[in-house]
Design a protein around this motif. Sequence first.
Motif, PDB file in Angstrom:
ATOM      1  N   UNK A   1       0.841  -1.171   0.000  1.00 32.66           N
ATOM      2  CA  UNK A   1       0.000   0.000   0.000  1.00 32.66           C
ATOM      3  C   UNK A   1       0.895   1.246   0.000  1.00 32.66           C
ATOM      4  N   UNK A   2       0.534   2.188  -0.811  1.00 42.69           N
ATOM      5  CA  UNK A   2       1.279   3.439  -0.886  1.00 42.69           C
ATOM      6  C   UNK A   2       0.485   4.531  -0.175  1.00 42.69           C
ATOM      7  N   UNK A   3       1.062   5.104   0.888  1.00 44.03           N
ATOM      8  CA  UNK A   3       0.340   6.165   1.599  1.00 44.03           C
ATOM      9  C   UNK A   3      -0.059   7.303   0.654  1.00 44.03           C
ATOM     10  N   UNK A   4      -1.292   7.752   0.789  1.00 46.27           N
ATOM     11  CA  UNK A   4      -1.780   8.852  -0.022  1.00 46.27           C
ATOM     12  C   UNK A   4      -2.310   8.449  -1.386  1.00 46.27           C
ATOM     13  N   UNK A   5      -2.209   7.164  -1.729  1.00 48.48           N
ATOM     14  CA  UNK A   5      -2.707   6.690  -3.029  1.00 48.48           C
ATOM     15  C   UNK A   5      -3.924   5.800  -2.766  1.00 48.48           C
ATOM     16  N   UNK A   6      -5.113   6.302  -3.092  1.00 42.53           N
ATOM     17  CA  UNK A   6      -6.325   5.522  -2.836  1.00 42.53           C
ATOM     18  C   UNK A   6      -6.292   4.163  -3.553  1.00 42.53           C
ATOM     19  N   UNK A   7      -6.757   3.144  -2.886  1.00 42.65           N
ATOM     20  CA  UNK A   7      -6.859   1.777  -3.418  1.00 42.65           C
ATOM     21  C   UNK A   7      -5.527   1.176  -3.840  1.00 42.65           C
ATOM     22  N   UNK A   8      -4.405   1.706  -3.389  1.00 41.34           N
ATOM     23  CA  UNK A   8      -3.120   1.157  -3.805  1.00 41.34           C
ATOM     24  C   UNK A   8      -2.851  -0.212  -3.175  1.00 41.34           C
ATOM     25  N   UNK A   9      -3.602  -0.568  -2.141  1.00 41.42           N
ATOM     26  CA  UNK A   9      -3.390  -1.857  -1.501  1.00 41.42           C
ATOM     27  C   UNK A   9      -4.288  -2.956  -2.023  1.00 41.42           C
ATOM     28  N   UNK A  10      -5.127  -2.639  -3.006  1.00 45.25           N
ATOM     29  CA  UNK A  10      -6.022  -3.674  -3.536  1.00 45.25           C
ATOM     30  C   UNK A  10      -5.792  -3.842  -5.035  1.00 45.25           C
ATOM     31  N   UNK A  11      -5.481  -5.061  -5.415  1.00 43.92           N
ATOM     32  CA  UNK A  11      -5.263  -5.362  -6.819  1.00 43.92           C
ATOM     33  C   UNK A  11      -5.897  -6.711  -7.096  1.00 43.92           C
ATOM     34  N   UNK A  12      -6.532  -6.913  -8.172  1.00 48.07           N
ATOM     35  CA  UNK A  12      -6.896  -5.902  -9.163  1.00 48.07           C
ATOM     36  C   UNK A  12      -8.077  -5.081  -8.661  1.00 48.07           C
ATOM     37  N   UNK A  13      -8.340  -3.971  -9.315  1.00 47.09           N
ATOM     38  CA  UNK A  13      -9.527  -3.203  -8.952  1.00 47.09           C
ATOM     39  C   UNK A  13     -10.766  -4.075  -9.120  1.00 47.09           C
ATOM     40  N   UNK A  14     -11.798  -3.871  -8.309  1.00 42.64           N
ATOM     41  CA  UNK A  14     -12.987  -4.722  -8.350  1.00 42.64           C
ATOM     42  C   UNK A  14     -13.611  -4.854  -9.736  1.00 42.64           C
ATOM     43  N   UNK A  15     -13.521  -3.836 -10.577  1.00 40.65           N
ATOM     44  CA  UNK A  15     -14.167  -3.881 -11.882  1.00 40.65           C
ATOM     45  C   UNK A  15     -13.287  -4.525 -12.962  1.00 40.65           C
ATOM     46  N   UNK A  16     -12.080  -4.942 -12.617  1.00 44.77           N
ATOM     47  CA  UNK A  16     -11.149  -5.474 -13.603  1.00 44.77           C
ATOM     48  C   UNK A  16     -11.024  -6.991 -13.480  1.00 44.77           C
ATOM     49  N   UNK A  17     -11.065  -7.689 -14.603  1.00 44.51           N
ATOM     50  CA  UNK A  17     -10.865  -9.132 -14.647  1.00 44.51           C
ATOM     51  C   UNK A  17      -9.428  -9.393 -15.074  1.00 44.51           C
ATOM     52  N   UNK A  18      -8.737 -10.245 -14.333  1.00 48.45           N
ATOM     53  CA  UNK A  18      -7.353 -10.576 -14.637  1.00 48.45           C
ATOM     54  C   UNK A  18      -7.290 -12.039 -15.053  1.00 48.45           C
ATOM     55  N   UNK A  19      -6.690 -12.300 -16.194  1.00 47.33           N
ATOM     56  CA  UNK A  19      -6.528 -13.658 -16.684  1.00 47.33           C
ATOM     57  C   UNK A  19      -5.087 -14.088 -16.424  1.00 47.33           C
ATOM     58  N   UNK A  20      -4.940 -15.230 -15.778  1.00 46.51           N
ATOM     59  CA  UNK A  20      -3.618 -15.754 -15.467  1.00 46.51           C
ATOM     60  C   UNK A  20      -3.328 -16.913 -16.406  1.00 46.51           C
ATOM     61  N   UNK A  21      -2.179 -16.857 -17.062  1.00 43.94           N
ATOM     62  CA  UNK A  21      -1.768 -17.947 -17.948  1.00 43.94           C
ATOM     63  C   UNK A  21      -0.572 -18.640 -17.314  1.00 43.94           C
ATOM     64  N   UNK A  22      -0.751 -19.924 -17.065  1.00 43.69           N
ATOM     65  CA  UNK A  22       0.319 -20.726 -16.482  1.00 43.69           C
ATOM     66  C   UNK A  22       0.622 -21.904 -17.384  1.00 43.69           C
ATOM     67  N   UNK A  23       1.830 -22.415 -17.262  1.00 43.14           N
ATOM     68  CA  UNK A  23       2.203 -23.645 -17.962  1.00 43.14           C
ATOM     69  C   UNK A  23       1.514 -24.809 -17.259  1.00 43.14           C
ATOM     70  N   UNK A  24       1.376 -25.924 -17.984  1.00 42.96           N
ATOM     71  CA  UNK A  24       0.741 -27.117 -17.400  1.00 42.96           C
ATOM     72  C   UNK A  24       1.452 -27.524 -16.109  1.00 42.96           C
ATOM     73  N   UNK A  25       2.770 -27.468 -16.099  1.00 43.29           N
ATOM     74  CA  UNK A  25       3.516 -27.860 -14.888  1.00 43.29           C
ATOM     75  C   UNK A  25       3.172 -26.946 -13.710  1.00 43.29           C
ATOM     76  N   UNK A  26       2.929 -25.677 -13.987  1.00 44.50           N
ATOM     77  CA  UNK A  26       2.565 -24.750 -12.920  1.00 44.50           C
ATOM     78  C   UNK A  26       1.160 -25.038 -12.398  1.00 44.50           C
TER      79      UNK A  26
END
Length: 66
Positions: A1-26
């Motif tokens: 979290x960065x002091x003075x930066x709103x929502x800097x401690x939460x990722x991803x933002x609630x409205x954003x979808x993040x797709x994670x691509x991993x190798x089969x071994x992972x």
Amino acid sequence: MTPGVPDSGSWPPPEEIVTVKLKRSQWNWAVSVLEHWNEIAEGVKDHEEAAEGRAVRDLIRARLAS
């Protein structure tokens, strides 16, 4: 979290979808980690947590098999 930066401690933002691509071994490693924590959850009688972990594990396994 960065002091003075709103929502800097939460990722991803609630409205954003993040797709994670991993190798089969992972993904296989993720399954083994889930199995480990499922056993621990069962050991401390946290059956709800273990059931959720098994559901995620089974979903990953099904996707890997397809």
